[in-house]
Write an enzyme that holds these catalytic residues in place. Structure first.
Site, PDB file in Angstrom:
ATOM      1  N   VAL A  60       0.826  -1.207   0.000  1.00 16.09           N
ATOM      2  CA  VAL A  60       0.000   0.000   0.000  1.00 16.09           C
ATOM      3  C   VAL A  60       0.866   1.265   0.000  1.00 16.09           C
ATOM      4  O   VAL A  60       0.567   2.232  -0.703  1.00 16.09           O
ATOM      5  CB  VAL A  60      -0.979   0.001   1.195  1.00 16.09           C
ATOM      6  CG1 VAL A  60      -1.679   1.342   1.347  1.00 16.09           C
ATOM      7  CG2 VAL A  60      -1.993  -1.122   1.040  1.00 16.09           C
ATOM      8  N   GLU A  61       1.933   1.255   0.762  1.00 16.39           N
ATOM      9  CA  GLU A  61       2.774   2.457   0.883  1.00 16.39           C
ATOM     10  C   GLU A  61       3.516   2.790  -0.413  1.00 16.39           C
ATOM     11  O   GLU A  61       3.509   3.932  -0.846  1.00 16.39           O
ATOM     12  CB  GLU A  61       3.788   2.295   2.026  1.00 16.39           C
ATOM     13  CG  GLU A  61       3.166   2.300   3.416  1.00 16.39           C
ATOM     14  CD  GLU A  61       2.690   3.668   3.871  1.00 16.39           C
ATOM     15  OE1 GLU A  61       2.872   4.657   3.135  1.00 16.39           O
ATOM     16  OE2 GLU A  61       2.129   3.749   4.969  1.00 16.39           O
TER      17      GLU A  61
END
Length: 187
Positions: A60-61
């Site tokens: 996600v990051e």
């Protein structure tokens, strides 16, 4: 007639192939890859955190793109804020890590990120959903939400998180986490 029979045979073979693909989850690894497996496995084991959660956070990051720096200044694969990194370096007694190292070396970034997750787990009594929220919004904000009753720390009440970015972040990390667990079974 022979031509029609040939098409039926091809159709049956094609459908069998599709069923085989959907039954076998290995093909899903193309859509849900995990890079830096050795580093994630090592540091997750060292810090006693779930490697699938680490992988989901990285996905996600930064989607596994090393040397990332966010517009807000978060560094590396796990997007650690500089002040948080300095705090971790001091608490974990890791003086040989600089902010530049943190940004450029995935192994060191994962080392700090997993240590931070371990710290969040202890702050939130092993509530994984609260840990995910705190990784994004910061532990102070999440503690405030929990204390005031704004949010109860559960995934099914994530709609009560007052910050949209954090709400979406928790949902995305939880989604990738579940996909990784389902596809890979073990790390």
């Amino acid at each position: 007639m022979k031509w029609l029979r040939k098409k039926r045979v091809l159709l049956v073979l094609f459908l069998s192939f599709l069923v085989l693909i959907f039954v076998n989850t290995q093909w899903l690894t193309l859509f849900y890859p995990i890079h830096y497996k050795d580093e994630i496995r090592h540091h997750a084991e060292t810090n006693k955190v779930d490697p699938f959660l680490v992988a989901a956070i990285i996905r996600v990051e930064t989607n596994y793109k090393a040397s990332q720096e966010s517009p807000k200044g978060a560094l590396g694969l796990m997007q650690i804020m500089p002040d948080t990194a300095k705090w971790i370096i001091g608490k974990a007694n890791l003086p040989d890590i600089s902010l530049d190292t943190l940004k450029r070396e995935p192994d060191r970034n994962i080392q700090l990120g997993t240590w931070y997750l371990k710290s969040l787990y202890s702050q939130f009594n092993n509530n994984e959903i609260a840990v995910i929220a705190a990784y994004n919004a910061g532990p102070g904000k999440v503690k405030g939400w929990l204390k005031s009753g704004t949010w109860d720390g559960r995934l099914d009440t994530v709609k009560n998180i007052p910050i949209g970015e954090t709400r979406h972040y928790v949902q995305r990390v939880s989604h990738y986490y579940q996909q990784y667990v389902d596809i890979y079974k073990e790390f």
